[in-house]
Enzyme design. Sequence first.
Site, PDB file in Angstrom:
ATOM      1  N   ASN A   9       0.877  -1.171   0.000  1.00  0.00           N
ATOM      2  CA  ASN A   9       0.000   0.000   0.000  1.00  0.00           C
ATOM      3  C   ASN A   9       0.914   1.220   0.000  1.00  0.00           C
ATOM      4  O   ASN A   9       1.469   1.581   1.037  1.00  0.00           O
ATOM      5  CB  ASN A   9      -0.890  -0.025   1.252  1.00  0.00           C
ATOM      6  N   LYS A  11       0.214   4.227  -0.284  1.00  0.00           N
ATOM      7  CA  LYS A  11      -0.389   5.462   0.251  1.00  0.00           C
ATOM      8  C   LYS A  11      -0.075   6.617  -0.701  1.00  0.00           C
ATOM      9  O   LYS A  11       0.020   6.389  -1.910  1.00  0.00           O
ATOM     10  CB  LYS A  11       0.105   5.719   1.679  1.00  0.00           C
ATOM     11  N   HIS A  94      -9.656   1.534   4.401  1.00  0.00           N
ATOM     12  CA  HIS A  94      -8.408   1.709   5.155  1.00  0.00           C
ATOM     13  C   HIS A  94      -8.657   2.671   6.314  1.00  0.00           C
ATOM     14  O   HIS A  94      -9.431   3.622   6.189  1.00  0.00           O
ATOM     15  CB  HIS A  94      -7.303   2.243   4.237  1.00  0.00           C
ATOM     16  N   GLU A  96      -7.034   5.035   7.431  1.00  0.00           N
ATOM     17  CA  GLU A  96      -6.775   6.453   7.132  1.00  0.00           C
ATOM     18  C   GLU A  96      -7.970   7.076   6.416  1.00  0.00           C
ATOM     19  O   GLU A  96      -8.259   8.258   6.597  1.00  0.00           O
ATOM     20  CB  GLU A  96      -5.473   6.577   6.313  1.00  0.00           C
ATOM     21  N   GLU A 166      -5.889  -4.654  10.200  1.00  0.00           N
ATOM     22  CA  GLU A 166      -4.859  -3.645  10.443  1.00  0.00           C
ATOM     23  C   GLU A 166      -5.162  -2.892  11.734  1.00  0.00           C
ATOM     24  O   GLU A 166      -5.938  -1.931  11.728  1.00  0.00           O
ATOM     25  CB  GLU A 166      -4.825  -2.645   9.286  1.00  0.00           C
ATOM     26  N   GLY A 172       2.139   2.290  10.687  1.00  0.00           N
ATOM     27  CA  GLY A 172       3.140   3.340  10.547  1.00  0.00           C
ATOM     28  C   GLY A 172       3.816   3.730  11.851  1.00  0.00           C
ATOM     29  O   GLY A 172       4.526   4.726  11.920  1.00  0.00           O
ATOM     30  N   SER A 211       2.857  -2.196  10.349  1.00  0.00           N
ATOM     31  CA  SER A 211       4.293  -2.338  10.618  1.00  0.00           C
ATOM     32  C   SER A 211       4.799  -3.751  10.376  1.00  0.00           C
ATOM     33  O   SER A 211       5.647  -4.240  11.112  1.00  0.00           O
ATOM     34  CB  SER A 211       4.623  -1.856  12.035  1.00  0.00           C
TER      35      SER A 211
HETATM   36  P1  PGA Z   1       2.546   0.240   7.649  1.00  0.00           P
HETATM   37  O1  PGA Z   1       1.125   0.510   6.933  1.00  0.00           O
HETATM   38  O2  PGA Z   1       3.070  -1.064   7.092  1.00  0.00           O
HETATM   39  O3  PGA Z   1       3.406   1.413   7.266  1.00  0.00           O
HETATM   40  O4  PGA Z   1       2.284   0.160   9.105  1.00  0.00           O
HETATM   41  C1  PGA Z   1       0.227  -0.530   6.678  1.00  0.00           C
HETATM   42  C2  PGA Z   1      -1.037   0.036   6.052  1.00  0.00           C
HETATM   43  O5  PGA Z   1      -1.502   1.104   6.468  1.00  0.00           O
HETATM   44  O6  PGA Z   1      -1.618  -0.587   5.122  1.00  0.00           O
END
Ligand code: PGA
Length: 248
Positions: A9, A11, A94, A96, A166, A172, A211
């Site tokens: 992903n 982003k 997601h 976000e 997630e 993140g 992560s």
């Molecule tokens: P990350 O993000 O691996 O940077 O924690 C995962 C995601 O939001 O899909």
Amino acid sequence: MRAKLIVGNWKMNGSRATNVTLLKDIVAGLDGARAGCAVCVPAPFLQQCEEVLAGTPVAWGAQDVSIHAFGAYTGEVCAQMLAEFGCRYVIVGHSERRAYHREDSALVAQKALAVLAAGMTPIVCVGETLEEREAGATAQAVGAQLDAVLEALDTAAVARIVVAYEPVWAIGTGMNATPAMAQDVHAQLRAQLKARNADAAEVVPILYGGSMKPENAKDLLAQPDIDGGLIGGAALKAEDFLAIIRAA
Ligand code: PGA
């Protein structure tokens, strides 16, 4: 056995110049890897993905979609448009999007339907916040998020989705759920799928995201109900992304 699936992903990252190197390095480094893999990129880069990745084992997809099919919706991109660029996957729900764009589970369900109607696979994201985990409300929070989507689908369509667990507090942040914590939630999600469609529950991949890195991927992916990963930060470096794919 379910095949493993590793999805990047990106982003809101990338540029036409740097994407070419990243994508080509991923393809070059796959080297007979057994896991399926894909990258979900910002919409303006889909054409570039099609150009670089067509005919390779790496699939591509988008990170969001409109619930509408064409019309006066300034700024939106509909599922038909994504399908035109050869997308196989579209991430929906997601955290976000849920947090910054106030998307609720009913809207996420509509997005999943739009993706399926256009012949693509929705990657349905669910996950609890830190407050919910600390309050012992993880099962309830992710359960409600997945149920909202499952209730909107007809039984057969349940087999055509991918689920991504997630935990919001792990995205993140460098903090990941332990393999046992993640497995617990994945087993619950599998049971929910089973309650709607027992055959589908055996084939629907449930990815872990939050992560996931080369250092922790192997242990997470060794859990019986963890079928792959949705990778943010580590998907932006070919070397790290490939290490995770190899760990699968
Ligand atoms: P990350 O993000 O691996 O940077 O924690 C995962 C995601 O939001 O899909």
